[in-house]
Design a protein around this motif. Structure first.
Motif, short mmCIF file in Angstrom:
data_model
loop_
_atom_site.label_atom_id
_atom_site.label_comp_id
_atom_site.label_asym_id
_atom_site.label_seq_id
_atom_site.Cartn_x
_atom_site.Cartn_y
_atom_site.Cartn_z
N GLU A 27 42.61 38.29 40.28
CA GLU A 27 41.51 37.84 41.10
C GLU A 27 41.43 38.67 42.38
O GLU A 27 40.37 38.91 42.90
CB GLU A 27 41.66 36.36 41.43
CG GLU A 27 41.43 35.45 40.25
CD GLU A 27 41.49 33.99 40.65
OE1 GLU A 27 41.22 33.15 39.79
OE2 GLU A 27 41.78 33.71 41.81
N ALA A 31 37.65 39.96 42.43
CA ALA A 31 36.88 39.02 43.24
C ALA A 31 36.29 39.70 44.46
O ALA A 31 36.84 40.68 44.97
CB ALA A 31 37.78 37.87 43.68
N HIS A 118 34.10 34.34 49.82
CA HIS A 118 33.27 33.53 48.93
C HIS A 118 31.79 33.52 49.30
O HIS A 118 30.96 33.20 48.44
CB HIS A 118 33.78 32.08 48.92
CG HIS A 118 35.16 31.92 48.37
ND1 HIS A 118 35.42 31.86 47.03
CD2 HIS A 118 36.36 31.83 49.00
CE1 HIS A 118 36.73 31.72 46.83
NE2 HIS A 118 37.32 31.70 48.03
N ASN A 192 36.00 30.96 42.30
CA ASN A 192 37.03 31.60 41.48
C ASN A 192 37.27 30.75 40.24
O ASN A 192 37.15 29.52 40.27
CB ASN A 192 38.33 31.76 42.25
CG ASN A 192 38.20 32.78 43.38
OD1 ASN A 192 37.38 33.69 43.29
ND2 ASN A 192 39.00 32.62 44.42
N GLU A 196 39.95 35.99 35.29
CA GLU A 196 39.99 36.89 36.44
C GLU A 196 38.74 37.76 36.57
O GLU A 196 38.55 38.41 37.60
CB GLU A 196 41.21 37.80 36.33
CG GLU A 196 41.22 38.66 35.08
CD GLU A 196 42.56 39.32 34.82
OE1 GLU A 196 42.56 40.36 34.14
OE2 GLU A 196 43.58 38.80 35.29
N PHE A 199 32.89 35.14 37.68
CA PHE A 199 32.69 34.52 38.98
C PHE A 199 31.32 33.86 39.04
O PHE A 199 30.30 34.53 39.23
CB PHE A 199 32.80 35.58 40.09
CG PHE A 199 34.13 36.25 40.14
CD1 PHE A 199 35.20 35.67 40.78
CD2 PHE A 199 34.32 37.46 39.48
CE1 PHE A 199 36.43 36.28 40.79
CE2 PHE A 199 35.54 38.09 39.49
CZ PHE A 199 36.62 37.50 40.15
#
Length: 319
Positions: A27, A31, A118, A192, A196, A199
């Motif tokens: 992640e 991410a 985020h 999350n 992995e 999203f």
């Protein structure tokens, strides 16, 4: 004592490398992170107002008929687009429905700036300009069979159609400028997951849309009758050019809206992804304005609420 110290040192040497190992999963690699910028191409529906035949449906007629949009057919049959007295349905003629089965393809470029791991602030838009210069009408020349003498014709009848062996006329082209603009500003929150590379996100957005067309009349060669009585010895003055009375025309539509969007992105590799997005709720207010020079303006409005509209496929990269 020395033995205990040796055991402590060995324990530290074993624990520190273990603590330094990355957590399982990637992640941290795929991410989004605070400070990153994302660029993407959106392929979907609903970015612009309907352009139909190049926005010409928003140009008022200048022949004495009522201003409005849609057909001037004298009927109110279901499925028709108005008549000489009633405009067509704005939701069918002007507003892009953006439903899941709407097949018109639009493209839009977008950018997202992540203010945290985020949350992002995003901006997207598209613009189209079309400029069509005017072209004046050129009348044809008709000859008799021998090809020697020009035929006589009424001054009110500019020869637009001639014989096969004559000199053809050239049609006029209406000068027109069209503009189409769409801008969207919003913010989104990324979640999350255990996967992995996947999203999902949810966000809110606001939209502004504009469609505008302006026209410039060319010389058309058309004539109209005057109120001068015939037989006064001036036959050419019984008619005058229609172009003397034609003025500029224009139409524009402004759209203001907003809604909620949800989507999911899949990371193909670090910094490269594909995704899908849809708007569960979307509202739009539309103001239509038609104008003929020297006449009162024509205004109309429309409210449109859609669910699960504007499906989009996205391709992009993040760095």
């Amino acid at each position: 004592m020395l033995k205990r110290l040796s055991i402590l040192i060995m324990t530290i040497l074993l624990v520190v490398p273990a603590m330094a190992q990355p957590k399982e999963g990637c992640e941290c690699v795929f991410a989004p992170k605070a400070g990153q910028v994302q660029f993407q191409l959106n392929v979907g529906t609903g970015q612009f107002f309907n352009d139909m035949t190049g926005l010409y449906y928003m140009l008022p007629d200048e022949d004495g008929t009522a201003m409005g949009i849609g057909s001037d057919r004298n009927t109110l049959e279901p499925g028709t687009y108005g008549n000489a007295y009633i405009s067509g349905d704005l939701s069918n003629l002007l507003v892009n429905q953006g439903s899941l089965n709407f097949m018109t393809r639009n493209y839009m470029v977008g950018m997202k700036v992540f203010v945290s791991d985020h949350i992002n602030i995003n901006l997207s838009g598209a613009y189209m300009l079309n400029l069509q210069p005017k072209k004046d009408f050129i009348e044809g020349e008709a000859y008799d069979i021998a090809g020697l003498n020009v035929k006589d014709y009424d001054v009110s009848e500019t020869p637009a159609t001639v014989g096969v062996g004559d000199i053809y006329a050239s049609k006029a082209i209406l000068g027109a400028v069209t503009n189409k603009l769409m801008v969207q500003l919003g913010t989104e929150y990324y979640f999350n997951t255990r996967n992995e590379r996947i999203f999902p996100y949810i966000g809110v957005f606001g939209q502004f849309k504009m469609a505008r067309i302006e026209s410039i009349y060319p010389y058309t060669g058309q004539y109209m009758s005057t109120d001068l009585p015939e037989g006064e010895g001036y036959p050419d003055m019984n008619y005058e050019e229609v172009d003397m009375y034609r003025t500029s025309r224009g139409g524009q539509a402004l759209g203001f809206g907003g809604g909620i969007n949800i989507g999911v992105e899949y990371a193909l590799m670090e910094g490269l992804f594909v995704g899908v997005e849809v708007a569960p709720v979307c509202y739009q207010y539309t103001l239509l304005h038609l104008q003929v020079g020297g006449q009162d303006p024509y205004y109309a409005m429309n409210h449109n609420l859609r669910a699960f509209a504007f499906p989009q496929l996205t391709f992009g990269f993040r760095f």
